[in-house]
Design an enzyme around this catalytic site. Structure first.
Site, PDB file in Angstrom:
ATOM      1  N   ARG A 118       7.388 -19.299  -5.774  1.00 31.77           N
ATOM      2  CA  ARG A 118       6.527 -18.682  -6.806  1.00 31.77           C
ATOM      3  C   ARG A 118       5.066 -18.549  -6.356  1.00 31.77           C
ATOM      4  NH1 ARG A 118       9.648 -21.943 -10.605  1.00 31.77           N
ATOM      5  NH2 ARG A 118      11.311 -20.595 -11.359  1.00 31.77           N
ATOM      6  N   LYS A 140      -3.561  -6.528  -1.707  1.00 30.48           N
ATOM      7  CA  LYS A 140      -2.416  -5.643  -1.971  1.00 30.48           C
ATOM      8  C   LYS A 140      -1.349  -5.974  -0.934  1.00 30.48           C
ATOM      9  CE  LYS A 140      -4.329  -1.512  -4.157  1.00 30.48           C
ATOM     10  NZ  LYS A 140      -4.581  -0.066  -4.011  1.00 30.48           N
ATOM     11  N   GLU A 182     -10.159   5.019   8.209  1.00 30.68           N
ATOM     12  CA  GLU A 182     -10.448   4.189   7.037  1.00 30.68           C
ATOM     13  C   GLU A 182     -11.917   3.733   7.043  1.00 30.68           C
ATOM     14  OE1 GLU A 182      -8.247   3.793   4.602  1.00 30.68           O
ATOM     15  OE2 GLU A 182      -6.214   3.718   5.439  1.00 30.68           O
ATOM     16  N   LYS A 224     -15.537  -3.147   0.867  1.00 29.81           N
ATOM     17  CA  LYS A 224     -14.252  -3.384   0.197  1.00 29.81           C
ATOM     18  C   LYS A 224     -14.317  -4.649  -0.663  1.00 29.81           C
ATOM     19  CE  LYS A 224      -9.362  -3.268   0.261  1.00 29.81           C
ATOM     20  NZ  LYS A 224      -8.130  -2.894   0.870  1.00 29.81           N
ATOM     21  N   GLU A 234      -7.128  -2.561  -9.734  1.00 27.38           N
ATOM     22  CA  GLU A 234      -7.229  -1.104  -9.834  1.00 27.38           C
ATOM     23  C   GLU A 234      -7.045  -0.634 -11.269  1.00 27.38           C
ATOM     24  OE1 GLU A 234      -5.611   0.633  -6.191  1.00 27.38           O
ATOM     25  OE2 GLU A 234      -5.054   2.377  -7.363  1.00 27.38           O
ATOM     26  N   ARG A 239     -11.569   0.646  -7.816  1.00 30.87           N
ATOM     27  CA  ARG A 239     -10.741   0.430  -6.618  1.00 30.87           C
ATOM     28  C   ARG A 239      -9.965   1.689  -6.246  1.00 30.87           C
ATOM     29  NH1 ARG A 239      -7.337  -4.916  -4.656  1.00 30.87           N
ATOM     30  NH2 ARG A 239      -6.753  -4.007  -2.666  1.00 30.87           N
ATOM     31  N   ASN A 243      -8.631   5.040  -2.465  1.00 28.64           N
ATOM     32  CA  ASN A 243      -7.455   5.856  -2.128  1.00 28.64           C
ATOM     33  C   ASN A 243      -7.836   7.277  -1.724  1.00 28.64           C
ATOM     34  OD1 ASN A 243      -5.731   3.714  -2.744  1.00 28.64           O
ATOM     35  ND2 ASN A 243      -5.713   4.248  -4.915  1.00 28.64           N
ATOM     36  N   HIS A 246      -5.533   9.638   0.165  1.00 29.39           N
ATOM     37  CA  HIS A 246      -4.207   9.030   0.216  1.00 29.39           C
ATOM     38  C   HIS A 246      -3.130   9.861  -0.487  1.00 29.39           C
ATOM     39  CE1 HIS A 246      -6.377   5.707   1.882  1.00 29.39           C
ATOM     40  NE2 HIS A 246      -5.311   4.945   1.952  1.00 29.39           N
ATOM     41  N   HIS A 250      -0.279  10.841   1.654  1.00 29.05           N
ATOM     42  CA  HIS A 250       1.049  10.302   1.367  1.00 29.05           C
ATOM     43  C   HIS A 250       2.111  11.408   1.465  1.00 29.05           C
ATOM     44  CE1 HIS A 250       3.823   7.454  -0.520  1.00 29.05           C
ATOM     45  NE2 HIS A 250       4.335   8.528  -1.097  1.00 29.05           N
ATOM     46  N   HIS A 264      -0.279   6.124   9.513  1.00 31.57           N
ATOM     47  CA  HIS A 264      -0.894   6.063   8.178  1.00 31.57           C
ATOM     48  C   HIS A 264      -2.371   6.516   8.219  1.00 31.57           C
ATOM     49  CE1 HIS A 264      -1.791   4.697   4.133  1.00 31.57           C
ATOM     50  NE2 HIS A 264      -2.810   4.013   4.609  1.00 31.57           N
TER      51      HIS A 264
HETATM   52  P1  NAD Z   1       0.884  -1.727  12.319  1.00 32.92           P
HETATM   53  O1  NAD Z   1       0.812  -3.032  11.670  1.00 32.92           O
HETATM   54  O2  NAD Z   1       2.206  -1.076  12.447  1.00 32.92           O
HETATM   55  O3  NAD Z   1       0.226  -1.844  13.760  1.00 32.92           O
HETATM   56  C1  NAD Z   1       0.177  -0.712  14.586  1.00 32.92           C
HETATM   57  C2  NAD Z   1       0.793  -0.976  15.975  1.00 32.92           C
HETATM   58  O4  NAD Z   1      -0.119  -1.705  16.770  1.00 32.92           O
HETATM   59  C3  NAD Z   1       2.081  -1.792  15.941  1.00 32.92           C
HETATM   60  O5  NAD Z   1       2.936  -1.289  16.933  1.00 32.92           O
HETATM   61  C4  NAD Z   1       1.610  -3.195  16.337  1.00 32.92           C
HETATM   62  O6  NAD Z   1       2.628  -3.925  16.957  1.00 32.92           O
HETATM   63  C5  NAD Z   1       0.497  -2.886  17.299  1.00 32.92           C
HETATM   64  N1  NAD Z   1      -0.582  -3.872  17.398  1.00 32.92           N
HETATM   65  C6  NAD Z   1      -1.230  -4.477  16.374  1.00 32.92           C
HETATM   66  N2  NAD Z   1      -2.273  -5.176  16.830  1.00 32.92           N
HETATM   67  C7  NAD Z   1      -2.279  -5.040  18.175  1.00 32.92           C
HETATM   68  C8  NAD Z   1      -3.135  -5.501  19.195  1.00 32.92           C
HETATM   69  N3  NAD Z   1      -4.249  -6.192  18.926  1.00 32.92           N
HETATM   70  N4  NAD Z   1      -2.832  -5.182  20.469  1.00 32.92           N
HETATM   71  C9  NAD Z   1      -1.737  -4.428  20.759  1.00 32.92           C
HETATM   72  N5  NAD Z   1      -0.915  -3.912  19.828  1.00 32.92           N
HETATM   73  C10 NAD Z   1      -1.188  -4.222  18.547  1.00 32.92           C
HETATM   74  O7  NAD Z   1      -0.048  -0.641  11.599  1.00 32.92           O
HETATM   75  P2  NAD Z   1      -1.440  -0.681  10.835  1.00 32.92           P
HETATM   76  O8  NAD Z   1      -2.026   0.651  11.020  1.00 32.92           O
HETATM   77  O9  NAD Z   1      -2.246  -1.877  11.165  1.00 32.92           O
HETATM   78  O10 NAD Z   1      -0.994  -0.866   9.315  1.00 32.92           O
HETATM   79  C11 NAD Z   1      -0.287   0.154   8.637  1.00 32.92           C
HETATM   80  C12 NAD Z   1       0.293  -0.457   7.383  1.00 32.92           C
HETATM   81  O11 NAD Z   1      -0.753  -0.960   6.572  1.00 32.92           O
HETATM   82  C13 NAD Z   1       1.068   0.522   6.535  1.00 32.92           C
HETATM   83  O12 NAD Z   1       2.298  -0.061   6.171  1.00 32.92           O
HETATM   84  C14 NAD Z   1       0.196   0.711   5.304  1.00 32.92           C
HETATM   85  O13 NAD Z   1       0.961   0.969   4.141  1.00 32.92           O
HETATM   86  C15 NAD Z   1      -0.481  -0.621   5.217  1.00 32.92           C
HETATM   87  N6  NAD Z   1      -1.774  -0.610   4.507  1.00 32.92           N
HETATM   88  C16 NAD Z   1      -1.971  -1.548   3.553  1.00 32.92           C
HETATM   89  C17 NAD Z   1      -3.171  -1.607   2.863  1.00 32.92           C
HETATM   90  C18 NAD Z   1      -3.412  -2.680   1.867  1.00 32.92           C
HETATM   91  O14 NAD Z   1      -4.438  -2.656   1.179  1.00 32.92           O
HETATM   92  N7  NAD Z   1      -2.553  -3.654   1.768  1.00 32.92           N
HETATM   93  C19 NAD Z   1      -4.194  -0.690   3.165  1.00 32.92           C
HETATM   94  C20 NAD Z   1      -3.965   0.266   4.161  1.00 32.92           C
HETATM   95  C21 NAD Z   1      -2.741   0.303   4.824  1.00 32.92           C
HETATM   96  N1  GLY Z   2      -6.312   0.288   0.621  1.00 32.25           N
HETATM   97  C1  GLY Z   2      -6.657   0.550  -0.740  1.00 32.25           C
HETATM   98  C2  GLY Z   2      -6.856  -0.687  -1.526  1.00 32.25           C
HETATM   99  O1  GLY Z   2      -6.809  -1.786  -1.016  1.00 32.25           O
HETATM  100  O2  GLY Z   2      -7.053  -0.597  -2.701  1.00 32.25           O
END
Ligand code: NAD
Ligand code: GLY
Length: 363
Positions: A118, A140, A182, A224, A234, A239, A243, A246, A250, A264
């Site tokens: 939990r 998030k 971003e 942020k 949000e 917040r 987006n 986005h 999307h 992304h």
């Molecule tokens: P990711 O986590 O897939 O990383 C991108 C690639 O880089 C992967 O292949 C990973 O293995 C590699 N990698 C990571 N760090 C590395 C390093 N230091 N050296 C070598 N390789 C490395 O992608 P991302 O762009 O970081 O994240 C995308 C995700 O984030 C999506 O799922 C998206 O929905 C999510 N996201 C979430 C939020 C949120 O607020 N929670 C905001 C924006 C995006």
């Molecule tokens: N990435 C958008 C948010 O965190 O709200």
């Protein structure tokens, strides 16, 4: 540098410093029960950064859980495997699971932490630019399902975020550029001076300049943190401004199958260029601002057209993808539009027919 996310009893610090990974023990010793920490990461990050992190943890013993890289890891099946493994390891509510990686690992581990017993603690150690400037902050968390991306998740804040910009030295250039979208977003939302900083310093940042990277991360995280403290879930609209790009983005990601065809951050870049051009086409924003935005993103190696995003599809099809957006409210989809650079606002009365027509024109 330290930035605090002010959320009352759930407040937490974000520490940003080159070489932080090598000194991780200083910050994590008090959070490792019996000098053990479960660290969840992916195969790429395990190869590139885990040995360094382990060395930086000194006599704290790591229990590593290494998952496959890529968006497909944010799934029910991997969540199930991860949860079972965490339970097998005897993780308790007061423990802190470490998410070492990009947004995929951060989102998955954060969600697992939100439901394990939990809700237990977790620590974000982001290693992509996207995760360092956006996803590791704000709580998030989510996985993807058959019906779409990030549709199952929770708001669950981390207890600590450790950002070491030098981890970006092993990140492929394409991923750095995607994360940079971003960064630019924060200027486009409400700070024209920061957008001008991006225009002047983006090339150096993308080429690996340490000072430019640290400044961009610190600026983004501070922006942020302020937004999250004001509108954690949000609900007030503040917040939602994060987006920007986005909704268009999307639909491009859906069209390209949420695959490596379009990352992304690349979808967000193209989405922001489209949001500005749509705003200009509606007479809301000067044409020259939309052109300036598109030019800077394109110069940064990011896609700004449907063709560059590999998503040349009829407007009706792209709008259909938008209909599955989780921001849909009573059949209406709020859009982030702009009156100019640094003047983004939430428009609730956008006609989907106008968006469709605009996208057909873009095609
Ligand atoms: P990711 O986590 O897939 O990383 C991108 C690639 O880089 C992967 O292949 C990973 O293995 C590699 N990698 C990571 N760090 C590395 C390093 N230091 N050296 C070598 N390789 C490395 O992608 P991302 O762009 O970081 O994240 C995308 C995700 O984030 C999506 O799922 C998206 O929905 C999510 N996201 C979430 C939020 C949120 O607020 N929670 C905001 C924006 C995006
Ligand atoms: N990435 C958008 C948010 O965190 O709200």
């Amino acid at each position: 540098m330290r930035v605090d996310v002010g959320l009352g009893r759930r407040s937490y610090p974000i520490l940003i410093e080159a070489g932080l990974l090598d000194r991780a023990a200083t910050h994590l010793a008090g959070m490792a029960r019996r000098k053990r920490l479960v660290v969840v990461t992916d195969e790429n990050v395990a190869a590139a950064q885990l040995p360094r992190f382990a060395a930086g943890l000194g006599d704290i013993v790591i229990e590593p859980i290494i998952l496959p890289p890529g968006e497909a890891t944010k799934s029910w099946s991997v969540l199930e495997q991860l949860s079972d493994r965490l339970l097998d390891l005897g993780v308790e509510r007061s423990d802190h699971i470490v998410a070492l990686g990009g947004g995929v690992i951060g989102d998955l581990v954060g969600f697992a932490a939100s439901i394990l017993k939990r809700g237990c603690g977790f620590i974000q150690v982001p290693t992509t630019l996207l995760a360092q400037v956006d996803s590791s902050v704000g709580g998030k968390t989510a996985i993807n399902t058959r019906a779409g991306k990030n549709l199952i998740g929770a708001f669950h804040q981390p207890d600590l975020v450790l950002i070491d910009p030098t981890t970006l030295d092993t990140l492929p250039h394409r991923e750095v550029a995607a994360g940079y979208a971003e960064v630019v977003k924060y200027g486009l939302i409400d700070d024209p001076d920061f957008f001008a900083w991006c225009e002047a310093n983006g090339p150096a940042l993308l080429a690996g300049d340490a000072a430019a990277r640290t400044h961009a991360i610190a600026y983004s995280v501070s922006a942020k943190a302020r937004v999250v403290a004001e509108d954690e879930r949000e609900t007030t609209g503040t917040r939602a401004l994060l987006n920007l790009g986005h909704t268009f983005g999307h639909s491009l990601e859906a069209e390209t199958g949420f695959s490596d065809t379009l990352l992304h951050g690349e979808a967000v870049a193209c989405g922001m260029a489209l949001a500005f051009r749509f705003s200009a086409a509606q007479g809301l924003c000067p044409d020259q601002d939309a052109t300036r935005v598109g030019y800077h993103l394109a110069r940064s190696g990011l896609p700004t057209t449907l063709a560059e995003a590999h998503a040349i599809a009829p407007g009706a099809r792209l709008v259909e993808h938008m209909a599955h957006d989780k921001k849909m409210e009573g059949g209406k989809l709020p859009f982030l539009l702009a009156r100019g650079i640094g003047e983004t606002y939430l428009a609730k009365d956008v006609s989907l027919a106008a968006v469709e027509q605009f996208l057909d024109g873009e095609r």
